[in-house]
Design a protein around this motif. Structure first.
Motif, mmCIF file in Angstrom:
data_model
loop_
_atom_site.group_PDB
_atom_site.id
_atom_site.type_symbol
_atom_site.label_atom_id
_atom_site.label_comp_id
_atom_site.label_asym_id
_atom_site.label_seq_id
_atom_site.Cartn_x
_atom_site.Cartn_y
_atom_site.Cartn_z
ATOM 1 N N ARG A 1 28.546 -23.389 -12.839
ATOM 2 C CA ARG A 1 27.654 -22.866 -11.808
ATOM 3 C C ARG A 1 26.335 -23.641 -11.782
ATOM 4 N NH1 ARG A 1 26.426 -16.671 -12.408
ATOM 5 N NH2 ARG A 1 28.621 -16.761 -13.002
ATOM 6 N N SER A 2 25.839 -24.014 -12.964
ATOM 7 C CA SER A 2 24.591 -24.766 -13.039
ATOM 8 C C SER A 2 24.727 -26.121 -12.347
ATOM 9 C CB SER A 2 24.177 -24.962 -14.492
ATOM 10 O OG SER A 2 25.137 -25.705 -15.209
ATOM 11 N N GLU A 3 25.936 -26.684 -12.364
ATOM 12 C CA GLU A 3 26.163 -27.959 -11.687
ATOM 13 C C GLU A 3 25.935 -27.821 -10.193
ATOM 14 O OE1 GLU A 3 30.146 -28.969 -12.755
ATOM 15 O OE2 GLU A 3 29.559 -30.029 -14.577
ATOM 16 N N ILE A 4 26.389 -26.714 -9.632
ATOM 17 C CA ILE A 4 26.233 -26.487 -8.194
ATOM 18 C C ILE A 4 24.763 -26.297 -7.837
ATOM 19 C CG2 ILE A 4 26.839 -24.988 -6.271
ATOM 20 C CD1 ILE A 4 29.177 -26.617 -7.243
ATOM 21 N N TYR A 5 24.013 -25.618 -8.697
ATOM 22 C CA TYR A 5 22.583 -25.444 -8.450
ATOM 23 C C TYR A 5 21.871 -26.794 -8.481
ATOM 24 C CZ TYR A 5 23.230 -20.411 -9.089
ATOM 25 O OH TYR A 5 23.635 -19.111 -8.948
ATOM 26 N N ARG A 6 22.278 -27.650 -9.409
ATOM 27 C CA ARG A 6 21.712 -28.999 -9.476
ATOM 28 C C ARG A 6 22.013 -29.762 -8.193
ATOM 29 N NH1 ARG A 6 24.547 -31.659 -14.132
ATOM 30 N NH2 ARG A 6 23.411 -33.495 -13.408
ATOM 31 N N LEU A 7 23.221 -29.573 -7.676
ATOM 32 C CA LEU A 7 23.612 -30.245 -6.432
ATOM 33 C C LEU A 7 22.726 -29.789 -5.281
ATOM 34 C CD1 LEU A 7 25.455 -31.853 -4.517
ATOM 35 C CD2 LEU A 7 27.022 -29.895 -4.524
ATOM 36 N N SER A 8 22.520 -28.494 -5.147
ATOM 37 C CA SER A 8 21.686 -27.959 -4.070
ATOM 38 C C SER A 8 20.267 -28.510 -4.144
ATOM 39 C CB SER A 8 21.668 -26.426 -4.145
ATOM 40 O OG SER A 8 20.830 -25.887 -3.158
ATOM 41 N N THR A 9 19.717 -28.544 -5.353
ATOM 42 C CA THR A 9 18.361 -29.067 -5.547
ATOM 43 C C THR A 9 18.294 -30.546 -5.198
ATOM 44 O OG1 THR A 9 17.934 -27.465 -7.308
ATOM 45 C CG2 THR A 9 16.513 -29.403 -7.224
ATOM 46 N N ALA A 10 19.319 -31.300 -5.600
ATOM 47 C CA ALA A 10 19.348 -32.742 -5.318
ATOM 48 C C ALA A 10 19.510 -33.024 -3.834
ATOM 49 C CB ALA A 10 20.472 -33.410 -6.101
ATOM 50 N N MET A 11 20.259 -32.173 -3.128
ATOM 51 C CA MET A 11 20.407 -32.336 -1.681
ATOM 52 C C MET A 11 19.059 -32.127 -0.994
ATOM 53 S SD MET A 11 23.584 -33.120 -0.829
ATOM 54 C CE MET A 11 23.584 -32.743 0.924
ATOM 55 N N LYS A 12 18.271 -31.175 -1.492
ATOM 56 C CA LYS A 12 16.950 -30.940 -0.914
ATOM 57 C C LYS A 12 16.024 -32.117 -1.207
ATOM 58 C CE LYS A 12 13.303 -27.519 -0.419
ATOM 59 N NZ LYS A 12 12.841 -26.157 -0.779
ATOM 60 N N THR A 13 16.109 -32.661 -2.414
ATOM 61 C CA THR A 13 15.296 -33.829 -2.765
ATOM 62 C C THR A 13 15.649 -35.019 -1.884
ATOM 63 O OG1 THR A 13 15.121 -33.116 -5.077
ATOM 64 C CG2 THR A 13 14.713 -35.448 -4.617
ATOM 65 N N GLN A 14 16.940 -35.199 -1.637
ATOM 66 C CA GLN A 14 17.389 -36.282 -0.755
ATOM 67 C C GLN A 14 16.808 -36.107 0.639
ATOM 68 O OE1 GLN A 14 21.672 -38.246 -0.019
ATOM 69 N NE2 GLN A 14 21.533 -36.197 0.856
ATOM 70 N N LEU A 15 16.801 -34.872 1.124
ATOM 71 C CA LEU A 15 16.218 -34.570 2.435
ATOM 72 C C LEU A 15 14.740 -34.947 2.462
ATOM 73 C CD1 LEU A 15 15.715 -33.170 5.175
ATOM 74 C CD2 LEU A 15 15.637 -30.995 3.915
ATOM 75 N N MET A 16 13.992 -34.503 1.473
ATOM 76 C CA MET A 16 12.555 -34.748 1.464
ATOM 77 C C MET A 16 12.234 -36.237 1.348
ATOM 78 S SD MET A 16 11.623 -31.800 2.069
ATOM 79 C CE MET A 16 9.890 -32.254 2.191
ATOM 80 N N ASP A 17 13.099 -36.985 0.676
ATOM 81 C CA ASP A 17 12.908 -38.430 0.551
ATOM 82 C C ASP A 17 13.133 -39.151 1.882
ATOM 83 O OD1 ASP A 17 12.316 -38.215 -2.117
ATOM 84 O OD2 ASP A 17 14.314 -38.766 -2.822
ATOM 85 N N HIS A 18 13.833 -38.483 2.825
ATOM 86 C CA HIS A 18 14.161 -39.111 4.111
ATOM 87 C C HIS A 18 13.631 -38.291 5.296
ATOM 88 C CE1 HIS A 18 17.135 -40.844 1.303
ATOM 89 N NE2 HIS A 18 17.082 -41.907 2.082
ATOM 90 N N ILE A 19 12.609 -37.475 5.037
ATOM 91 C CA ILE A 19 12.121 -36.562 6.070
ATOM 92 C C ILE A 19 11.501 -37.301 7.259
ATOM 93 C CG2 ILE A 19 9.768 -36.253 5.181
ATOM 94 C CD1 ILE A 19 12.157 -33.482 6.471
ATOM 95 N N ASP A 20 11.114 -38.562 7.082
ATOM 96 C CA ASP A 20 10.562 -39.351 8.183
ATOM 97 C C ASP A 20 11.540 -40.404 8.687
ATOM 98 O OD1 ASP A 20 8.047 -38.051 8.155
ATOM 99 O OD2 ASP A 20 7.437 -39.238 6.422
ATOM 100 N N SER A 21 12.765 -40.355 8.191
ATOM 101 C CA SER A 21 13.787 -41.319 8.592
ATOM 102 C C SER A 21 14.281 -41.029 10.016
ATOM 103 C CB SER A 21 14.967 -41.241 7.622
ATOM 104 O OG SER A 21 16.129 -41.831 8.165
ATOM 105 N N PRO A 22 14.737 -42.055 10.740
ATOM 106 C CA PRO A 22 15.367 -41.813 12.047
ATOM 107 C C PRO A 22 16.593 -40.902 11.934
ATOM 108 C CG PRO A 22 14.852 -44.132 11.770
ATOM 109 C CD PRO A 22 14.621 -43.495 10.440
ATOM 110 N N TYR A 23 17.165 -40.831 10.727
ATOM 111 C CA TYR A 23 18.343 -39.999 10.486
ATOM 112 C C TYR A 23 17.980 -38.691 9.795
ATOM 113 C CZ TYR A 23 20.891 -44.249 11.649
ATOM 114 O OH TYR A 23 21.375 -45.359 12.295
ATOM 115 N N ARG A 24 16.731 -38.276 9.933
ATOM 116 C CA ARG A 24 16.265 -37.085 9.226
ATOM 117 C C ARG A 24 17.056 -35.833 9.581
ATOM 118 N NH1 ARG A 24 12.912 -38.940 12.981
ATOM 119 N NH2 ARG A 24 12.072 -37.610 14.623
ATOM 120 N N ILE A 25 17.504 -35.720 10.825
ATOM 121 C CA ILE A 25 18.271 -34.540 11.209
ATOM 122 C C ILE A 25 19.604 -34.507 10.476
ATOM 123 C CG2 ILE A 25 19.383 -35.561 13.248
ATOM 124 C CD1 ILE A 25 17.989 -31.970 12.976
#
Length: 214
Positions: A1-25
């Motif tokens: 279960r902790s692995e899935i929580y890590r995945l969710s957190t990493a997906m959010k980090t990936q989003l924030m790293d690309h929040i100004d990207s043309p592919y941000r959506i």
């Protein structure tokens, strides 16, 4: 279960790293897809076939009425095939707020690109010009790279659905409720799939009888 929580957190980090990207959506939609799957137990095709007309943020409920066929070049909407697949799923306050924030972001993005936006269906998991984000594109560009980064290559999107069910059953939620949320055709399927958790539920039942002196 902790692995899935890590995945969710990493997906959010990936989003924030690309929040100004043309592919941000695309990045935001991918993150939300993971959050929806974790918070509802919906199938891949159901998550990507979700439209805003089936998301009631005031009542905190998602209605599953349609899906898309995955694994094909052109992903078309289709009505859910069975009565149990068509269901309403109450959602948590956290997911409600995540969806509300994402909806505002998506609306702002639509205003920014103007006539380039082609969607008329109100797609939730949308790509840069309004079509539903391709599930293969989602996996290859946004989902699998994060899994590899975390050394979680063994995890699939379907595991998010299993995690949702496992969390509920481990918290002693009635299996009938879990069946309804997952859209299983029968409770027997739910119990067979998660039989490893049933002994714990049985133990709690016996403990309850002991406490009552029965």
């Amino acid at each position: 279960r902790s692995e899935i929580y890590r995945l969710s957190t990493a997906m959010k980090t990936q989003l924030m790293d690309h929040i100004d990207s043309p592919y941000r959506i695309n990045y935001y939609a991918s993150y939300i897809a993971v959050k929806i799957a974790l918070g509802t137990g919906m199938r891949l095709g159901e998550v990507f076939g979700l439209c805003w007309d089936c998301v009631d943020l005031d009542r905190s409920i998602i209605s599953v009425r349609r899906s898309i066929q995955t694994g094909v070049k052109e992903q078309l909407f289709q009505e859910t095939k069975t009565k149990t697949s068509r269901r309403g799923i109450p959602i948590s306050k956290e997911l409600q707020e995540d969806l509300r924030t994402y909806k505002y972001f998506q609306d702002t993005y639509i205003q920014e690109i103007g006539d380039k936006w082609t969607d008329t269906s109100g797609i939730v998991i949308s790509g840069i010009f309004g079509k539903v984000l391709s599930t293969s594109n989602f996996k290859s560009r946004y989902f699998i790279p994060v899994l590899k980064q975390l050394h979680l290559d063994h995890i699939t999107f379907h595991d998010l659905r299993h995690t949702h069910a496992t969390i509920l059953l481990s918290q002693k939620i009635n299996p009938k409720i879990v069946q309804e949320r997952l859209g299983h055709s029968s409770i027997i399927l739910t119990l067979d799939t998660y039989s490893h958790l049933v002994p714990d539920i049985q133990k709690e039942a016996v403990n309850a009888l002991d406490n009552l002196g029965i």
